[in-house]
Write a protein that holds these residues in place. Structure first.
Motif, PDB file in Angstrom:
ATOM      1  N   ALA A  22     -15.630   4.569  35.425  1.00  0.00           N
ATOM      2  CA  ALA A  22     -14.769   4.030  36.484  1.00  0.00           C
ATOM      3  C   ALA A  22     -14.235   2.658  36.101  1.00  0.00           C
ATOM      4  N   THR A  23     -15.080   1.832  35.510  1.00  0.00           N
ATOM      5  CA  THR A  23     -14.635   0.506  35.065  1.00  0.00           C
ATOM      6  C   THR A  23     -13.601   0.636  33.955  1.00  0.00           C
ATOM      7  N   LEU A  24     -13.882   1.484  32.976  1.00  0.00           N
ATOM      8  CA  LEU A  24     -12.959   1.677  31.859  1.00  0.00           C
ATOM      9  C   LEU A  24     -11.610   2.191  32.339  1.00  0.00           C
ATOM     10  N   PHE A  25     -11.618   3.260  33.151  1.00  0.00           N
ATOM     11  CA  PHE A  25     -10.364   3.846  33.608  1.00  0.00           C
ATOM     12  C   PHE A  25      -9.654   2.931  34.596  1.00  0.00           C
ATOM     13  N   GLY A  26     -10.420   2.148  35.364  1.00  0.00           N
ATOM     14  CA  GLY A  26      -9.822   1.178  36.279  1.00  0.00           C
ATOM     15  C   GLY A  26      -9.042   0.100  35.548  1.00  0.00           C
ATOM     16  N   ARG A  27      -9.493  -0.259  34.356  1.00  0.00           N
ATOM     17  CA  ARG A  27      -8.774  -1.246  33.541  1.00  0.00           C
ATOM     18  C   ARG A  27      -7.702  -0.596  32.667  1.00  0.00           C
ATOM     19  N   LEU A  28      -7.964   0.628  32.223  1.00  0.00           N
ATOM     20  CA  LEU A  28      -7.080   1.300  31.283  1.00  0.00           C
ATOM     21  C   LEU A  28      -5.743   1.699  31.911  1.00  0.00           C
ATOM     22  N   ARG A  29      -5.774   2.253  33.118  1.00  0.00           N
ATOM     23  CA  ARG A  29      -4.534   2.721  33.745  1.00  0.00           C
ATOM     24  C   ARG A  29      -3.526   1.600  33.964  1.00  0.00           C
ATOM     25  N   PRO A  30      -3.900   0.481  34.577  1.00  0.00           N
ATOM     26  CA  PRO A  30      -2.891  -0.588  34.736  1.00  0.00           C
ATOM     27  C   PRO A  30      -2.379  -1.122  33.400  1.00  0.00           C
ATOM     28  N   TRP A  31      -3.263  -1.210  32.403  1.00  0.00           N
ATOM     29  CA  TRP A  31      -2.825  -1.695  31.095  1.00  0.00           C
ATOM     30  C   TRP A  31      -1.834  -0.725  30.463  1.00  0.00           C
ATOM     31  N   LEU A  32      -2.143   0.583  30.519  1.00  0.00           N
ATOM     32  CA  LEU A  32      -1.245   1.577  29.936  1.00  0.00           C
ATOM     33  C   LEU A  32       0.095   1.605  30.649  1.00  0.00           C
ATOM     34  N   THR A  33       0.073   1.575  31.997  1.00  0.00           N
ATOM     35  CA  THR A  33       1.323   1.678  32.738  1.00  0.00           C
ATOM     36  C   THR A  33       2.177   0.422  32.619  1.00  0.00           C
ATOM     37  N   SER A  34       1.573  -0.715  32.366  1.00  0.00           N
ATOM     38  CA  SER A  34       2.371  -1.931  32.207  1.00  0.00           C
ATOM     39  C   SER A  34       2.772  -2.168  30.758  1.00  0.00           C
ATOM     40  N   THR A  35       2.037  -1.620  29.816  1.00  0.00           N
ATOM     41  CA  THR A  35       2.327  -1.841  28.397  1.00  0.00           C
ATOM     42  C   THR A  35       3.226  -0.761  27.811  1.00  0.00           C
ATOM     43  N   GLU A 106       1.107  -0.911  49.879  1.00  0.00           N
ATOM     44  CA  GLU A 106       0.378  -2.161  49.666  1.00  0.00           C
ATOM     45  C   GLU A 106       0.953  -3.350  50.418  1.00  0.00           C
ATOM     46  N   GLY A 107       2.008  -3.157  51.194  1.00  0.00           N
ATOM     47  CA  GLY A 107       2.549  -4.231  52.028  1.00  0.00           C
ATOM     48  C   GLY A 107       3.077  -5.422  51.248  1.00  0.00           C
ATOM     49  N   GLY A 108       3.756  -6.298  51.903  1.00  0.00           N
ATOM     50  CA  GLY A 108       4.255  -7.513  51.273  1.00  0.00           C
ATOM     51  C   GLY A 108       5.247  -7.225  50.164  1.00  0.00           C
ATOM     52  N   ASN A 109       5.254  -8.082  49.159  1.00  0.00           N
ATOM     53  CA  ASN A 109       6.179  -7.925  48.045  1.00  0.00           C
ATOM     54  C   ASN A 109       5.606  -7.079  46.922  1.00  0.00           C
ATOM     55  N   ALA A 110       4.300  -6.884  46.892  1.00  0.00           N
ATOM     56  CA  ALA A 110       3.678  -6.130  45.798  1.00  0.00           C
ATOM     57  C   ALA A 110       3.743  -4.644  46.092  1.00  0.00           C
ATOM     58  N   VAL A 111       4.172  -3.881  45.126  1.00  0.00           N
ATOM     59  CA  VAL A 111       4.176  -2.424  45.228  1.00  0.00           C
ATOM     60  C   VAL A 111       3.447  -1.866  44.032  1.00  0.00           C
ATOM     61  N   PRO A 112       3.157  -0.567  44.009  1.00  0.00           N
ATOM     62  CA  PRO A 112       2.391   0.013  42.900  1.00  0.00           C
ATOM     63  C   PRO A 112       3.000  -0.284  41.543  1.00  0.00           C
ATOM     64  N   LEU A 113       2.172  -0.263  40.545  1.00  0.00           N
ATOM     65  CA  LEU A 113       2.523  -0.503  39.151  1.00  0.00           C
ATOM     66  C   LEU A 113       2.938  -1.945  38.900  1.00  0.00           C
ATOM     67  N   GLY A 114       2.635  -2.834  39.824  1.00  0.00           N
ATOM     68  CA  GLY A 114       2.898  -4.247  39.598  1.00  0.00           C
ATOM     69  C   GLY A 114       4.349  -4.653  39.723  1.00  0.00           C
ATOM     70  N   ILE A 115       5.166  -3.854  40.379  1.00  0.00           N
ATOM     71  CA  ILE A 115       6.580  -4.195  40.558  1.00  0.00           C
ATOM     72  C   ILE A 115       6.687  -5.208  41.686  1.00  0.00           C
ATOM     73  N   ASP A 116       7.243  -6.365  41.398  1.00  0.00           N
ATOM     74  CA  ASP A 116       7.387  -7.426  42.388  1.00  0.00           C
ATOM     75  C   ASP A 116       8.760  -7.314  43.031  1.00  0.00           C
ATOM     76  N   LYS A 117       8.793  -6.945  44.327  1.00  0.00           N
ATOM     77  CA  LYS A 117      10.076  -6.760  45.001  1.00  0.00           C
ATOM     78  C   LYS A 117      10.798  -8.073  45.257  1.00  0.00           C
ATOM     79  N   ALA A 118      10.118  -9.185  45.063  1.00  0.00           N
ATOM     80  CA  ALA A 118      10.778 -10.473  45.248  1.00  0.00           C
ATOM     81  C   ALA A 118      11.771 -10.752  44.120  1.00  0.00           C
ATOM     82  N   VAL A 119      11.604 -10.096  42.993  1.00  0.00           N
ATOM     83  CA  VAL A 119      12.531 -10.249  41.864  1.00  0.00           C
ATOM     84  C   VAL A 119      13.789  -9.444  42.180  1.00  0.00           C
ATOM     85  N   PRO A 120      14.976 -10.067  42.104  1.00  0.00           N
ATOM     86  CA  PRO A 120      16.217  -9.351  42.423  1.00  0.00           C
ATOM     87  C   PRO A 120      16.381  -8.085  41.579  1.00  0.00           C
ATOM     88  N   GLY A 121      16.744  -6.998  42.240  1.00  0.00           N
ATOM     89  CA  GLY A 121      16.939  -5.718  41.574  1.00  0.00           C
ATOM     90  C   GLY A 121      15.727  -4.815  41.665  1.00  0.00           C
TER      91      GLY A 121
END
Length: 138
Positions: A22-35, A106-121
């Motif tokens: 769980a720890t490995l996959f919890g770290r691996l998925r965000p790293w893979l999807t952002s990299t 996730e509410g606010g400006n943060a959405v899944p996969l680390g996309i920040d909606k505050a950034v234009p576009g």
């Protein structure tokens, strides 16, 4: 056989060490999807262009099974099989769910996969992702 053994061993090791997995996959998925998100997009686009090229090039005249071969199924049968295999549920459920998930999770400006909606576009990320998944590439 080798693939089956490796998958079975992987599942057994993950089940035996659930917290570590769980720890490995919890770290691996965000790293893979952002990299490697660029790799996914480019590879899907390349495969789509390859398929379009196969349609347009003379190689599309080659008949699988020989020159006298006839299809086992009609076009209507193939379309019915595609919807039965998941395209229907994908279009009806995920085609609507995906942009909503990307834009409102996730509410606010943060959405899944680390996309920040505050950034234009980035407010269009849900629609862009949905078109990529369920448009021509889908």
């Amino acid at each position: 056989m080798i693939s089956s053994i490796l998958i079975f061993a992987f599942v057994l090791i993950a089940l035996a060490n659930q917290k570590a997995a769980a720890t490995l996959f919890g770290r691996l998925r965000p790293w893979l999807t952002s990299t490697f998100d660029w790799f996914l997009v480019l590879s899907v686009d390349a495969i789509t262009l390859f398929c379009l090229a196969l349609i347009l090039l003379p190689v599309c005249k080659v008949r699988i099974g020989g020159p006298d071969a006839t299809p086992d199924y009609s076009y209507a049968d193939w379309i019915a099989m595609m919807f039965a295999a998941g395209i229907g549920i994908g279009l009806l459920f995920f085609g609507v769910m995906e942009p909503v998930y990307f834009n409102f999770a996730e509410g606010g400006n943060a959405v899944p996969l680390g996309i920040d909606k505050a950034v234009p576009g980035n407010e269009y990320a849900g629609v862009v992702g949905t078109i990529h998944h369920w448009g021509l590439e889908g």
